[in-house]
Design a protein around this motif. Sequence first.
Motif, PDB file in Angstrom:
ATOM      1  N   TYR A 254       0.862  -1.195   0.000  1.00 19.76           N
ATOM      2  CA  TYR A 254       0.000   0.000   0.000  1.00 19.76           C
ATOM      3  C   TYR A 254       0.890   1.233   0.000  1.00 19.76           C
ATOM      4  O   TYR A 254       1.898   1.263   0.714  1.00 19.76           O
ATOM      5  CB  TYR A 254      -0.853   0.071   1.265  1.00 19.76           C
ATOM      6  N   VAL A 255       0.462   2.240  -0.745  1.00 22.34           N
ATOM      7  CA  VAL A 255       1.228   3.497  -0.796  1.00 22.34           C
ATOM      8  C   VAL A 255       0.256   4.676  -0.773  1.00 22.34           C
ATOM      9  O   VAL A 255      -0.778   4.644  -1.450  1.00 22.34           O
ATOM     10  CB  VAL A 255       2.075   3.576  -2.102  1.00 22.34           C
ATOM     11  N   THR A 256       0.600   5.721  -0.007  1.00 21.57           N
ATOM     12  CA  THR A 256      -0.179   6.967  -0.099  1.00 21.57           C
ATOM     13  C   THR A 256       0.393   7.796  -1.247  1.00 21.57           C
ATOM     14  O   THR A 256       1.601   8.062  -1.268  1.00 21.57           O
ATOM     15  CB  THR A 256      -0.093   7.796   1.198  1.00 21.57           C
ATOM     16  N   PRO A 257      -0.435   8.204  -2.192  1.00 23.23           N
ATOM     17  CA  PRO A 257       0.088   9.057  -3.266  1.00 23.23           C
ATOM     18  C   PRO A 257       0.303  10.491  -2.768  1.00 23.23           C
ATOM     19  O   PRO A 257      -0.276  10.887  -1.767  1.00 23.23           O
ATOM     20  CB  PRO A 257      -1.049   9.029  -4.299  1.00 23.23           C
ATOM     21  N   VAL A 258       1.146  11.221  -3.465  1.00 25.96           N
ATOM     22  CA  VAL A 258       1.303  12.664  -3.204  1.00 25.96           C
ATOM     23  C   VAL A 258       1.212  13.371  -4.539  1.00 25.96           C
ATOM     24  O   VAL A 258       1.994  13.060  -5.442  1.00 25.96           O
ATOM     25  CB  VAL A 258       2.659  12.984  -2.546  1.00 25.96           C
TER      26      VAL A 258
END
Length: 284
Positions: A254-258
Amino acid sequence: MTAEILDGRAVAKTIQAELKIEIAEMAEAGVVPALAVVQVGEDPASAWYVGQIRKICKRVGVTFRLDTLSDSTTSEALASALDGLNNDAGIHGVIVQMPLPRHLSQEVVTDALDPRKDVDGIHPVNAGRLFQNSGDYFSPATPAGGMELMRRYSIELKGKRAVMVGRSNIVGRPMAMLMLHQHATVVICHSRTPDLGEETRRADIVVAAVGRPSIITGDMIRPGAVVIDFGANVVEDSLVGDVDSEAAMEVASYVTPVPGGTGPMTNAMLMMNVVSAAKRQHGL
Ligand code: NDP
């Protein structure tokens, strides 16, 4: 492997819709949550942020008030303005926009602000209760948003190894505490950590709050790890995080986008804190 995106924009929208209903119910019971923002001077970034807060307040039904003080405001005048807000029963939450002009210290704010109205979680009483995980307290909105994002995606922290990169009072430190309270084993890294990669490669959850583009590269992430990126860095007119997101997408789970990850969660959590403040103050 392609990681799943932790969609902060979508989750923040859901939270706003939930809050709108809750606030409408509170209004029926005669309580309309109200937030006062104190802005000292005319920092343009700060003015932009205040505009964002005004918009989200309107969207969810929180009463918004802006108190603008001049650049030359003295410590005494700022303390007196905060005292007025502390004693105003119609105001439930107060935030003071940072940065303050140089001649004013943050201690002026924390000394004067009623911790029950400190919805930014900067008062030592709130920081202390967060540290002890006891009683009612307000967490700073940004780390609270990172935690809420993981909660909404059912990411379990219990027993996991979490590495927090950054130890500021508004992001890194409180995030480390919040993860500890969820029973993660937490390591806190900072500018004097000799080998950052050695720490992050052992992590099930890597959290970055540094303020340096791509300080976390793909080879620093263990396959399948969760990556939470609080970084907000402007590079050639674009907003980028602290994590090399392309590389992270290939290795993480899982990755939080920026943009669109932790950023939109911050104001949603601020609204949650204002609602909690109003409820506590009215015994709801
Ligand atoms: P600070 O500058 O206060 O803290 C940065 C931290 O990073 C410090 O603890 C510092 O260590 C550490 N650090 C610096 N260089 C290194 C390095 N080479 N290796 C490891 N650690 C390092 O920043 P903030 O916590 O206020 O903000 C961090 C980022 O989060 C920024 O990009 C900011 O814009 C963003 N942010 C995002 C928000 C959101 O809503 N998503 C809200 C607030 C901030 P040391 O303590 O040793 O100096």
